[in-house]
Structures are given as C-alpha cells and as structure tokens.
Write a protein that holds these residues in place. Structure first.
Motif, PDB file in Angstrom:
ATOM      1  N   GLY A   1      57.571 -30.605  -3.976  1.00  0.00           N
ATOM      2  CA  GLY A   1      57.760 -29.684  -2.866  1.00  0.00           C
ATOM      3  C   GLY A   1      56.935 -28.429  -3.069  1.00  0.00           C
ATOM      4  O   GLY A   1      55.949 -28.423  -3.812  1.00  0.00           O
ATOM      5  N   LEU A   2      57.347 -27.359  -2.399  1.00  0.00           N
ATOM      6  CA  LEU A   2      56.644 -26.086  -2.509  1.00  0.00           C
ATOM      7  C   LEU A   2      57.199 -25.276  -3.675  1.00  0.00           C
ATOM      8  O   LEU A   2      58.409 -25.069  -3.773  1.00  0.00           O
ATOM      9  N   LEU A   3      56.307 -24.824  -4.521  1.00  0.00           N
ATOM     10  CA  LEU A   3      56.697 -23.954  -5.625  1.00  0.00           C
ATOM     11  C   LEU A   3      56.217 -22.545  -5.310  1.00  0.00           C
ATOM     12  O   LEU A   3      55.071 -22.347  -4.896  1.00  0.00           O
ATOM     13  N   ILE A   4      57.103 -21.570  -5.493  1.00  0.00           N
ATOM     14  CA  ILE A   4      56.781 -20.169  -5.210  1.00  0.00           C
ATOM     15  C   ILE A   4      56.766 -19.400  -6.525  1.00  0.00           C
ATOM     16  O   ILE A   4      57.746 -19.415  -7.274  1.00  0.00           O
ATOM     17  N   LEU A   5      55.650 -18.737  -6.784  1.00  0.00           N
ATOM     18  CA  LEU A   5      55.484 -17.954  -8.006  1.00  0.00           C
ATOM     19  C   LEU A   5      55.429 -16.475  -7.659  1.00  0.00           C
ATOM     20  O   LEU A   5      54.757 -16.076  -6.707  1.00  0.00           O
ATOM     21  N   ASN A   6      56.125 -15.670  -8.437  1.00  0.00           N
ATOM     22  CA  ASN A   6      56.080 -14.212  -8.308  1.00  0.00           C
ATOM     23  C   ASN A   6      55.206 -13.691  -9.442  1.00  0.00           C
ATOM     24  O   ASN A   6      55.567 -13.804 -10.617  1.00  0.00           O
ATOM     25  N   VAL A   7      54.058 -13.136  -9.086  1.00  0.00           N
ATOM     26  CA  VAL A   7      53.071 -12.723 -10.085  1.00  0.00           C
ATOM     27  C   VAL A   7      53.057 -11.202 -10.204  1.00  0.00           C
ATOM     28  O   VAL A   7      52.942 -10.494  -9.203  1.00  0.00           O
ATOM     29  N   ASP A   8      53.176 -10.731 -11.433  1.00  0.00           N
ATOM     30  CA  ASP A   8      53.095  -9.297 -11.721  1.00  0.00           C
ATOM     31  C   ASP A   8      51.987  -9.078 -12.749  1.00  0.00           C
ATOM     32  O   ASP A   8      52.213  -9.195 -13.957  1.00  0.00           O
ATOM     33  N   PRO A   9      50.773  -8.763 -12.299  1.00  0.00           N
ATOM     34  CA  PRO A   9      49.653  -8.600 -13.230  1.00  0.00           C
ATOM     35  C   PRO A   9      49.855  -7.461 -14.224  1.00  0.00           C
ATOM     36  O   PRO A   9      49.192  -7.432 -15.269  1.00  0.00           O
ATOM     37  N   ASN A  10      50.751  -6.519 -13.909  1.00  0.00           N
ATOM     38  CA  ASN A  10      50.969  -5.376 -14.792  1.00  0.00           C
ATOM     39  C   ASN A  10      51.953  -5.677 -15.924  1.00  0.00           C
ATOM     40  O   ASN A  10      52.103  -4.868 -16.840  1.00  0.00           O
ATOM     41  N   ALA A  11      52.626  -6.818 -15.850  1.00  0.00           N
ATOM     42  CA  ALA A  11      53.576  -7.168 -16.905  1.00  0.00           C
ATOM     43  C   ALA A  11      52.819  -7.529 -18.180  1.00  0.00           C
ATOM     44  O   ALA A  11      51.775  -8.187 -18.122  1.00  0.00           O
ATOM     45  N   PRO A  12      53.311  -7.107 -19.341  1.00  0.00           N
ATOM     46  CA  PRO A  12      52.649  -7.475 -20.595  1.00  0.00           C
ATOM     47  C   PRO A  12      52.617  -8.988 -20.770  1.00  0.00           C
ATOM     48  O   PRO A  12      53.522  -9.693 -20.320  1.00  0.00           O
ATOM     49  N   GLU A  13      51.569  -9.480 -21.381  1.00  0.00           N
ATOM     50  CA  GLU A  13      51.437 -10.913 -21.619  1.00  0.00           C
ATOM     51  C   GLU A  13      52.658 -11.429 -22.371  1.00  0.00           C
ATOM     52  O   GLU A  13      53.064 -10.870 -23.388  1.00  0.00           O
ATOM     53  N   GLY A  14      53.255 -12.490 -21.838  1.00  0.00           N
ATOM     54  CA  GLY A  14      54.437 -13.060 -22.465  1.00  0.00           C
ATOM     55  C   GLY A  14      55.743 -12.454 -21.991  1.00  0.00           C
ATOM     56  O   GLY A  14      56.817 -12.846 -22.452  1.00  0.00           O
ATOM     57  N   TYR A  15      55.676 -11.496 -21.051  1.00  0.00           N
ATOM     58  CA  TYR A  15      56.885 -10.832 -20.559  1.00  0.00           C
ATOM     59  C   TYR A  15      57.053 -11.012 -19.046  1.00  0.00           C
ATOM     60  O   TYR A  15      57.464 -10.101 -18.346  1.00  0.00           O
ATOM     61  N   GLY A  16      56.712 -12.172 -18.574  1.00  0.00           N
ATOM     62  CA  GLY A  16      56.983 -12.471 -17.175  1.00  0.00           C
ATOM     63  C   GLY A  16      55.865 -12.135 -16.222  1.00  0.00           C
ATOM     64  O   GLY A  16      56.126 -11.643 -15.120  1.00  0.00           O
ATOM     65  N   THR A  17      54.620 -12.376 -16.621  1.00  0.00           N
ATOM     66  CA  THR A  17      53.505 -12.189 -15.693  1.00  0.00           C
ATOM     67  C   THR A  17      53.677 -13.085 -14.475  1.00  0.00           C
ATOM     68  O   THR A  17      53.428 -12.678 -13.340  1.00  0.00           O
ATOM     69  N   VAL A  18      54.110 -14.316 -14.718  1.00  0.00           N
ATOM     70  CA  VAL A  18      54.351 -15.273 -13.637  1.00  0.00           C
ATOM     71  C   VAL A  18      55.781 -15.786 -13.750  1.00  0.00           C
ATOM     72  O   VAL A  18      56.173 -16.325 -14.784  1.00  0.00           O
ATOM     73  N   LYS A  19      56.548 -15.607 -12.680  1.00  0.00           N
ATOM     74  CA  LYS A  19      57.926 -16.090 -12.652  1.00  0.00           C
ATOM     75  C   LYS A  19      58.102 -17.074 -11.507  1.00  0.00           C
ATOM     76  O   LYS A  19      57.634 -16.832 -10.396  1.00  0.00           O
TER      77      LYS A  19
END
Length: 211
Positions: free
Chosen positions: A84-102
């Motif tokens: 199906g459709l997957l929705i990603l919430n991207v935060d480029p300002n998040a430190p690597e390994g701390y939820g850049t893509v959720k």
C-alpha cells in the motif's frame, strides 16, 4: 519500512524513497511536489520498479516534509508483509540516527510496522490526516501496477474518502471483465474524482450501484 522487515534466509527489502532520492536514483521529475492546502492526484509506480512517478513530496514547517511511496511485494520488496501507501515524515535537521525519517504507522497496534501502509480497502487505514499541517492523504485504487493517491485538505477529506470508497464498491460490484455500460460508468466516476468533484462523483457512483 526497509529496516524493519527482514526474513530469515531472505535479502532485506528495498530502500525508501528518501534514500533513493538522496542517492540520485529518483529524479526530480519522478517526484510530485504538493503544497499543504492543495489538492492533487498521482498514480505512483511501485517503488521497487521503474516508473514515471515514484513519490509525492509535501513540504512542512521547519524544513520537514512528507514523502509518500507505493510499496508492493515485488522486486526487492518481495519480502514485505504488507502493501500500500507508505508515508514518511522526514526531518533533515534531526541528528543522524535520531529520527531523520519516521514511518507514519497506519496501524499502531501492529507489531514491527507489519501493517504500516495505508490502503483504501482497510477501514482503519484508509486515510491519514495532519490537521496542523492542513494535509490529508487518501490511498486510492490500483491502475495496473500503479496505485493512486489523493493529497487534499482535512476539510475536503471526508467527501473525498466517501467518493473513493463508493468507486471501490463499484469496482467490486462489477469486476473485470465488465460490460460496456459498467466500464463507462466507472470511467466517468473516476474522471469526476480526478477533477476533484467529490460530491458529484459520490452521487454518480451511488446511482450506479442502485440501478
């Protein structure tokens, strides 16, 4: 999704649209850009395949954005437990390994994101709404290998979802091969939906089910 689903003796599933975009494997022409408050339709090809349109990008505040992708159990994604459709919430300002893509999990009660995708044929997974961002995302029907998606506003989402579900009822009532009249009815309803005339679409499909 690609980091959660690994079966023993099977290769891992394919990488996300976020990673593919960063690697240059998805071109800007293969990403539909939709601003919050806008209404747009896209037919997304499976992410593990080549296609004209592979993702939808919706900008949010603070450089964040949503990515919408079509994940199907084919190709590198053949081991996925869901589609199906997957929705990603991207935060480029998040430190690597701390939820850049959720991953926006469609079914939070499912273990290990096993039902993370949004699907029109699942009552508890057929719409995503972010009122704060003025964004609603509705998974639609398949068109060949492609999967439709509607980006709209929370205000319009109720009418849009009702119309989409009515079209789904029509296609279930009249499976392929269809007669000429049934084909024309469904084509007219889909065309009306893609013009974003959701109320007329609903009424047209409802009448078709009663006739």
């Amino acid at each position: 999704m690609s980091e959660h689903f690994v079966k023993r003796d099977e290769p891992p599933p394919g990488i996300s649209s976020f990673t593919k975009i960063r690697l240059g494997w998805i071109s800007p022409e293969q990403v539909l850009f939709v601003k919050p408050g806008e209404t747009a339709y896209a037919a997304l090809s499976p992410l593990s395949q080549k296609g004209n349109m592979l993702a939808v990008k919706i900008p949010l505040k603070g450089n964040r954005y949503y990515l919408v992708e079509n994940r199907q159990p084919i190709g590198f994604d053949r081991v996925l437990p869901d589609s199906g459709l997957l929705i990603l919430n991207v935060d480029p300002n998040a430190p690597e390994g701390y939820g850049t893509v959720k991953t926006m999990n469609a079914d939070k009660d499912s273990p290990h994101f096993s039902r993370a995708t949004f699907r029109l044929d699942r009552n508890n997974r057929n719409i995503f709404i972010d009122k704060g961002a003025n964004v609603a995302i509705i998974p639609l029907w398949a068109e060949g290998e492609n999967l439709g998606v509607l980006i709209t506003t929370p205000e319009k989402s109720a009418d849009a979802l009702k119309a989409a579900l009515m079209i789904q009822k029509l296609t279930n009532r009249y499976p392929q091969p269809r007669g000429r009249e049934e084909n024309q009815l469904i084509e007219n309803c889909v065309a009306c939906f893609k013009r974003f005339d959701f109320k007329t679409c609903y009424q047209m499909a409802q009448k078709g089910l009663k006739d």
